[in-house]
Scaffold this active site. Structure first.
Site, short mmCIF file in Angstrom:
data_model
loop_
_atom_site.label_atom_id
_atom_site.label_comp_id
_atom_site.label_asym_id
_atom_site.label_seq_id
_atom_site.Cartn_x
_atom_site.Cartn_y
_atom_site.Cartn_z
N ARG B 29 18.04 2.95 11.27
CA ARG B 29 19.05 1.66 11.11
C ARG B 29 20.44 2.01 10.65
O ARG B 29 21.06 3.27 10.89
CB ARG B 29 18.30 0.95 9.68
CG ARG B 29 18.51 1.98 8.47
CD ARG B 29 17.78 1.31 7.32
NE ARG B 29 17.92 2.18 6.24
CZ ARG B 29 18.73 2.23 5.10
NH1 ARG B 29 19.71 1.36 5.15
NH2 ARG B 29 18.96 2.92 4.07
N TYR B 166 29.55 10.08 -5.07
CA TYR B 166 29.46 9.84 -3.74
C TYR B 166 30.57 10.29 -2.88
O TYR B 166 30.72 11.23 -1.75
CB TYR B 166 29.37 8.32 -3.24
CG TYR B 166 29.21 8.16 -1.87
CD1 TYR B 166 28.04 8.30 -1.18
CD2 TYR B 166 30.23 7.39 -1.26
CE1 TYR B 166 28.10 8.02 0.35
CE2 TYR B 166 30.29 7.03 0.26
CZ TYR B 166 29.25 7.29 0.85
OH TYR B 166 29.09 7.27 2.23
#
Lengths: 88, 258
Positions: B29, B166
């Site tokens: 995706r 992150y």
């Protein structure tokens, strides 16, 4: 089962000759660093063996560059092949 | 699979990747899917993995039985990447390109983030791509070369609250890119990273309209990127046109950070 010793010795001979050396006489007690194996050649050996034998015994804490003799390598690969065959 | 007329590829483009093999992590995706579609359209054989098969994966397997390979792999178990690469090599016989695209995002203040969440963010966004790269580079060096493109993030370049872990992983990926480029250059393997700014994705779809408008206002080119803008950079770095480019991080953000 695949013959690790034969493959390892053939690869070492190929690497030493590739670096311009003569084909060495190998035994299980032959010292790897004494053969002139560099860290890059160890890497090539590791990659070549993984392609040929389908195993990499050095996925834990120990690195292939810590191997001292041809016999150390043969033992490591024989053990990894036995473990892979037991899993199959 | 829905055929996108913009990404179906011209005949010339199709020959560009003919017979070459790409691994794209997280190709089910988002940007990964766009990359898979465009590489297939350019004539590449493409292998990808994700935690589970999406409708796109199922359709691509049916539409490209000889040139598309998918497996279920979880980024939380990076050692499985090696088995995946072995399987890809067995199926396609070579490997020319790795795109480290897969990653996970979790927005939360460091104050409250559980240690396990910190570990899994670093594992999925940094350890897993490193392990996948190691496995792929070993194959590439045996065949004389290849290209690796790491998908970083604008968070690696600028600070944003709530994404410190992150950002640490993505900045790590950029550092990995530069040092590995030095290590692998002599083996004919180029290593670069693409640093996307905000682009239209499931992540930005949840962004409040005011935040989106603010980003657009601050972006010299006046819009968010499309996934295709990012894919264009990846395909350039994968192509012979970039054969003298390695160790670089290419920021694709419409000028937001310039």
């Amino acid at each position: 089962m695949l013959n690790a010793r034969e493959s390892i010795e053939a690869e070492i001979v190929r690497l030493v000759q590739g670096a311009g050396g003569d084909a060495p006489a190998l035994s299980l007690t032959t010292d790897l660093v004494g053969l002139g194996l560099t860290s890059l050649m160890f890497a090539e050996l590791l990659i070549g063996m993984e392609m040929e034998l389908g195993v990499d015994p050095f996925q834990g804490e120990t690195s292939i560059v810590e191997m001292r003799t041809v016999g150390d390598l043969v033992t490591a690969y024989d053990d990894a092949l036995a473990a892979a065959s037991a899993r199959a | 699979m829905t055929e996108n007329p913009d990404t179906s590829g011209t005949t010339a483009e199709k020959t560009a990747g003919e017979g070459r093999v790409a691994v794209v992590s997280g190709g089910s995706r988002g940007l990964g899917r766009v990359l898979v579609e465009r590489l297939l359209a350019d004539g590449w054989h493409v292998a990808t993995f994700s935690r589970s098969a999406s409708d796109f994966v199922t359709e691509a397997m049916a539409a490209h039985p000889g040139s598309f390979h998918w497996e279920a792999v979880d980024l939380g178990e990076p050692e499985t990447a090696r088995t995946f690469v072995r399987n890809v090599h067995r199926v396609f016989g070579r490997l020319d390109l790795l795109v480290n695209n897969a990653g996970i995002v979790r927005e939360e203040l460091l104050f409250t983030m559980p240690p396990k969440a910190i570990e899994s963010l670093i594992t999925a966004n940094l350890v897993a791509p490193i392990m996948l790269t190691q496995a792929c580079a070993r194959v590439m060096t045996r065949q004389g070369g290849g290209a690796i493109v790491n998908i970083s993030s604008i968070n690696a370049v600028r600070g944003y609250r709530g994404v410190s872990v992150y950002a640490a992983a993505k900045a790590g990926l950029d550092g990995f890119t530069r040092s590995l480029a030095r290590e692998l250059g002599g083996h004919g393997i180029r290593v670069n990273s693409v640093v996307p700014g905000y682009f239209d994705s499931a992540m930005t779809a949840e962004m409040p309209a005011a935040s989106r408008a603010r980003i657009e206002r601050r972006t010299p080119l006046g819009r968010l990127a499309a996934a295709d803008d990012v894919a264009d950079a990846v395909l350039y770095l994968s192509s012979p046109r970039a054969e003298f480019v390695t160790g670089q991080s290419m920021v694709i953000d419409g000028g937001l950070t310039c």
